[in-house]
Each structure stands twice: as structure tokens, then as C-alpha cells.
Scaffold this active site. Structure first.
Site, PDB file in Angstrom:
ATOM      1  N   TYR A 166      -4.882  18.540  -9.953  1.00 53.79           N
ATOM      2  CA  TYR A 166      -5.335  17.400  -9.145  1.00 53.79           C
ATOM      3  C   TYR A 166      -6.441  16.628  -9.885  1.00 53.79           C
ATOM      4  CZ  TYR A 166      -7.248  14.705  -5.254  1.00 53.79           C
ATOM      5  OH  TYR A 166      -7.689  13.670  -4.457  1.00 53.79           O
ATOM      6  N   ALA A 171       0.895   4.945   2.948  1.00 51.27           N
ATOM      7  CA  ALA A 171       0.325   4.232   4.101  1.00 51.27           C
ATOM      8  C   ALA A 171       0.664   4.895   5.433  1.00 51.27           C
ATOM      9  CB  ALA A 171       0.802   2.779   4.084  1.00 51.27           C
ATOM     10  N   SER A 221      -0.483   7.830   6.399  1.00 52.41           N
ATOM     11  CA  SER A 221      -1.457   8.855   6.779  1.00 52.41           C
ATOM     12  C   SER A 221      -2.818   8.544   6.152  1.00 52.41           C
ATOM     13  CB  SER A 221      -0.910  10.200   6.254  1.00 52.41           C
ATOM     14  OG  SER A 221      -1.886  11.186   6.235  1.00 52.41           O
ATOM     15  N   ILE A 242       0.855  -1.199   0.000  1.00 51.93           N
ATOM     16  CA  ILE A 242       0.000   0.000   0.000  1.00 51.93           C
ATOM     17  C   ILE A 242       0.882   1.236   0.000  1.00 51.93           C
ATOM     18  CG2 ILE A 242      -1.839   1.226   1.228  1.00 51.93           C
ATOM     19  CD1 ILE A 242      -2.316  -1.470   2.728  1.00 51.93           C
TER      20      ILE A 242
HETATM   21  N1  LIG Z   1      -9.240  12.917   1.409  1.00 53.24           N
HETATM   22  C1  LIG Z   1     -10.166  12.944   0.462  1.00 53.24           C
HETATM   23  O1  LIG Z   1     -11.258  13.527   0.627  1.00 53.24           O
HETATM   24  C2  LIG Z   1      -9.916  12.247  -0.837  1.00 53.24           C
HETATM   25  C3  LIG Z   1     -10.935  12.271  -1.805  1.00 53.24           C
HETATM   26  C4  LIG Z   1     -10.715  11.620  -3.019  1.00 53.24           C
HETATM   27  C5  LIG Z   1      -9.512  10.956  -3.240  1.00 53.24           C
HETATM   28  N2  LIG Z   1      -8.539  10.967  -2.282  1.00 53.24           N
HETATM   29  C6  LIG Z   1      -7.273  10.271  -2.580  1.00 53.24           C
HETATM   30  O2  LIG Z   1      -6.969   9.383  -1.515  1.00 53.24           O
HETATM   31  C7  LIG Z   1      -5.557   9.123  -1.525  1.00 53.24           C
HETATM   32  C8  LIG Z   1      -5.021   9.229  -0.113  1.00 53.24           C
HETATM   33  O3  LIG Z   1      -5.095  10.581   0.296  1.00 53.24           O
HETATM   34  P1  LIG Z   1      -5.483  11.037   1.778  1.00 53.24           P
HETATM   35  O4  LIG Z   1      -6.723  11.825   1.651  1.00 53.24           O
HETATM   36  O5  LIG Z   1      -5.417   9.904   2.710  1.00 53.24           O
HETATM   37  O6  LIG Z   1      -4.319  12.123   2.044  1.00 53.24           O
HETATM   38  P2  LIG Z   1      -3.079  12.124   3.049  1.00 53.24           P
HETATM   39  O7  LIG Z   1      -3.520  11.921   4.455  1.00 53.24           O
HETATM   40  O8  LIG Z   1      -2.346  13.395   2.717  1.00 53.24           O
HETATM   41  O9  LIG Z   1      -2.233  10.878   2.580  1.00 53.24           O
HETATM   42  C9  LIG Z   1      -1.472  10.910   1.401  1.00 53.24           C
HETATM   43  C10 LIG Z   1      -0.377   9.872   1.500  1.00 53.24           C
HETATM   44  O10 LIG Z   1       0.437   9.964   0.307  1.00 53.24           O
HETATM   45  C11 LIG Z   1       1.802  10.031   0.700  1.00 53.24           C
HETATM   46  N3  LIG Z   1       2.628  10.751  -0.270  1.00 53.24           N
HETATM   47  C12 LIG Z   1       2.453  11.979  -0.779  1.00 53.24           C
HETATM   48  N4  LIG Z   1       3.476  12.299  -1.593  1.00 53.24           N
HETATM   49  C13 LIG Z   1       4.304  11.237  -1.611  1.00 53.24           C
HETATM   50  C14 LIG Z   1       5.543  10.968  -2.239  1.00 53.24           C
HETATM   51  N5  LIG Z   1       6.138  11.863  -3.032  1.00 53.24           N
HETATM   52  N6  LIG Z   1       6.129   9.781  -2.018  1.00 53.24           N
HETATM   53  C15 LIG Z   1       5.557   8.862  -1.205  1.00 53.24           C
HETATM   54  N7  LIG Z   1       4.397   9.066  -0.561  1.00 53.24           N
HETATM   55  C16 LIG Z   1       3.782  10.244  -0.758  1.00 53.24           C
HETATM   56  C17 LIG Z   1       1.769  10.790   2.027  1.00 53.24           C
HETATM   57  O11 LIG Z   1       2.980  10.593   2.720  1.00 53.24           O
HETATM   58  P3  LIG Z   1       3.447  11.590   3.910  1.00 53.24           P
HETATM   59  O12 LIG Z   1       2.782  11.067   5.155  1.00 53.24           O
HETATM   60  O13 LIG Z   1       4.928  11.428   3.904  1.00 53.24           O
HETATM   61  O14 LIG Z   1       3.005  12.965   3.520  1.00 53.24           O
HETATM   62  C18 LIG Z   1       0.569  10.134   2.679  1.00 53.24           C
HETATM   63  O15 LIG Z   1       0.917   8.890   3.255  1.00 53.24           O
HETATM   64  C19 LIG Z   1      -4.945  10.125  -2.492  1.00 53.24           C
HETATM   65  O16 LIG Z   1      -4.685   9.491  -3.724  1.00 53.24           O
HETATM   66  C20 LIG Z   1      -6.053  11.154  -2.672  1.00 53.24           C
HETATM   67  O17 LIG Z   1      -5.978  11.820  -3.900  1.00 53.24           O
HETATM   68  C21 LIG Z   1      -8.716  11.586  -1.092  1.00 53.24           C
END
Ligand SMILES: NC(=O)c1ccc[n+]([C@@H]2O[C@H](COP(=O)([O-])OP(=O)(O)OC[C@H]3O[C@@H](n4cnc5c(N)ncnc54)[C@H](OP(=O)(O)O)[C@@H]3O)[C@@H](O)[C@H]2O)c1
Length: 283
Positions: free
Chosen positions: A164, A11, A13, A8
Site C-alpha cells: 500500500y 465514488a 464509498s 471521480i
Molecule cells: N481512509 C483513509 O484514512 C485514507 C488515508 C490516506 C489515503 N486514502 C486514500 O483515499 C482513497 C479513497 O479511499 P477511502 O478511504 O475512501 O476507502 P473506501 O471507502 O474503501 O473507498 C475506496 C473506493 O475505491 C473503490 N475501488 C476499490 N477497488 C476498485 C476496483 N478494482 N475498481 C473500481 N473501484 C474500486 C471502492 O469501490 P467499492 O465500493 O466497490 O469497494 C470504493 O469506492 C484511496 O485511494 C485511499 O488509498 C485513504
């Protein structure tokens, strides 16, 4: 889940961490990918403790770097005999146009090209482990997007929200194209919208919009709720053999009309292969 190995990304956050927790609690061997050792080890310790599953490991990789993606796949293959589920989940939103070390716009690199490349470099082990599954985390934002082939990386004009949405549309197009190319291999590929989930995703957004996102975060769906569809697609017998679909709330849904245009999907595939230095990548 029993012997299954699930990798995954993102993972450390939010939705990815909750997905790792859910699958670990079901007994799977979970390989978390994070880019920061401190955050990664803290998340791994929490998941091992709460799930009472010791088979939770961490691999480090910055997915904005293609070299690190190749290295991640090599380390994974040296350490694990199989891969049953690949969940491409890591994602970012950036208000400002930032370039990766490879000279690619960050949102496009992390949200799309990293999914494309990591899948490619792990395909041999996914094939050898078939039946296996690929789960790509997209977003409902795919509806508000087009693929701008003349300005894929926002050189002519960058807007964080547009970059995005385009990257998430790319995830859906990639998933459908991948599913077509994987027919008959025993590997399925599906994608999903997790809902509007309170995570760290808004932390890269500045200005009024960023302020609003952060203010509303506590009112959004919990990461555990947001992870439900990823966990479902990774583990449920109900979706065994099903491929090339988009899911919301654990149910198949229709994505935007453009996602069903096979010429656009195929063109995006070719461009992605070029940008990841895989000129002859055809599956
Ligand atoms: N939240 C929403 O409402 C929502 C809605 C639709 C889709 N999504 C999608 O759901 C997925 C997870 O997002 P989330 O909402 O859980 O956000 P999040 O809490 O910001 O988690 C994002 C994860 O991606 C990692 N990441 C970012 N840049 C990276 C890089 N360069 N290399 C390795 N890891 C990286 C982050 O690592 P760090 O901990 O190191 O930052 C974190 O573990 C994303 O694809 C997002 O687009 C989210």
C-alpha cells in the site's frame, strides 16, 4: 462550479463518495465511477437527492482490469463532450497478495497503474477541455515507502502495508512526473493526503491490524472532512494553474525526499507504461 464535468473514481464509498457529493452540491456535472451496480446506483441516488443536482451519473468499471479502463474511457467520451476534472481516488489495501485478471498484484494495479492508464486514455479530452485538472489521491503513507524496482509486485515477499505505501509513493512520483510532462498544455496535476479517515478502506485488512483499524474507524475523520482537499484541488480558483504539488489540509506540503528524484519518477513511468502496454507513451 457550473458547466464543469468531473469524473471521480471510487465514488461509491468513503472519500470518493463525499467528494462526488461536495462537487455535485457546488453544481458540477459529476460522473461517478464504481465497479458494483448496486452500490453505485445507491450512492448516485443519495447524491442526486442530497445535492439537488440531477447531473450526477454512474459509469461502471473494475479498475483492476486494463480492458475495463479502456472501455470506461470510450464510454465516457461517447457520452460527454468535455472533462474538466479527473479525480483518481479509488484505492485498496489487501492483506494477501491477490492478482488481477491482467496478472498484476492488486494494490499496485488499482492504486497506481489504474491512475496511470485512466489518465492516459482521458488525456485527449482533458487537453481539449483545458484548463483542466487532474487530482490524484495519495496518502501520508508515501513517507514510509521506497519503490522496490526489483520486486514491484511483492513476488519475493508480500506485506499488505508495504504494498500500500509503495503504491501511494508511486502516486506522488507519478503526479510530479505527469505535471512535468504536461507543462504548457493547460492541464494541471496535483496529489494529496486526505488525513486518517473513517471509510471502508480497512475492510480488506485481516488479522489484528485489520481488527484495530475497524475498531478505530468511528474515531477517525469523517469522509466529508477527508474529501475537503480533493474538492479544493478540483474546484478552487486559488490553485488555478498550480501543478506538481502535494497537499495536506488544503495546503501545499513537502512529500518524502525520494518523490523529488526525477530519475526514479522517470523509471517508474517507463515501467508503468510497459505494464499497461503503452511502450511508446511519452506525452
Ligand atoms: N481512509 C483513509 O484514512 C485514507 C488515508 C490516506 C489515503 N486514502 C486514500 O483515499 C482513497 C479513497 O479511499 P477511502 O478511504 O475512501 O476507502 P473506501 O471507502 O474503501 O473507498 C475506496 C473506493 O475505491 C473503490 N475501488 C476499490 N477497488 C476498485 C476496483 N478494482 N475498481 C473500481 N473501484 C474500486 C471502492 O469501490 P467499492 O465500493 O466497490 O469497494 C470504493 O469506492 C484511496 O485511494 C485511499 O488509498 C485513504
Amino acid at each position: 462550479m457550473g458547466e464543469e464535468v468531473c469524473l471521480i473514481t471510487g465514488a461509491t464509498s468513503g472519500i470518493g463518495k463525499a467528494t462526488a457529493m461536495g462537487l455535485a452540491s457546488m453544481g458540477a456535472s459529476v460522473v461517478m465511477v464504481g465497479r458494483d451496480r448496486g452500490r453505485g446506483e445507491a450512492a448516485m441516488a443519495e447524491i442526486r437527492g442530497k445535492s439537488a443536482n440531477a447531473s450526477v451519473d454512474l459509469l461502471l468499471a473494475d479498475l483492476s482490469s486494463q480492458e475495463e479502463i479502456h472501455r470506461l474511457a470510450d464510454v465516457f467520451k461517447e457520452s460527454y463532450p468535455r472533462l474538466d476534472v479527473l479525480i483518481n481516488n479509488a484505492g485498496v489495501i489487501r492483506s494477501k497478495r491477490i492478482m488481477t485478471a491482467d496478472g498484476i498484484e492488486m494494490t499496485f494495479a488499482v492504486n497506481h497503474l489504474a491512475y496511470f492508464l485512466l489518465t492516459k486514455v482521458l488525456l485527449d479530452v482533458l487537453k481539449a477541455s483545458a484548463p483542466s485538472r487532474i487530482v490524484n489521491v495519495a496518502s501520508g503513507e508515501q513517507r514510509n515507502a521506497t519503490i522496490d524496482f526489483d520486486d514491484l509486485q511483492g513476488e519475493k515477499g508480500y506485506k499488505g502495508a508495504k504494498a500500500y505505501s509503495q503504491s501511494k509513493l508511486a502516486t506522488v512520483l507519478f503526479t510530479y512526473e505527469l505535471a512535468r510532462r504536461l507543462e504548457g498544455t493547460g492541464i494541471t496535476a496535483n496529489c494529496l493526503h486526505p488525513g486518517v479517515v473513517g471509510t471502508n478502506l480497512g475492510s480488506g485488512v485481516s488479522g489484528v491490524f485489520g481488527f484495530m483499524v475497524r475498531a478505530l474507524t468511528p474515531l477517525m475523520k469523517s469522509p466529508e472532512k477527508g474529501a475537503e482537499t480533493s474538492i479544493y484541488l478540483a474546484s478552487s480558483p486559488e490553485v488555478e494553474g498550480l501543478s506538481g504539488k502535494y497537499f495536506i489540509k488544503k495546503a501545499e506540503a513537502r512529500s518524502s525526499d525520494v518523490t523529488y528524484d526525477e530519475r526514479i519518477a522517470s523509471r517508474l513511468w517507463e515501467v508503468s507504461a510497459e505494464l499497461t502496454n503503452l511502450p511508446a507513451y511519452n506525452l
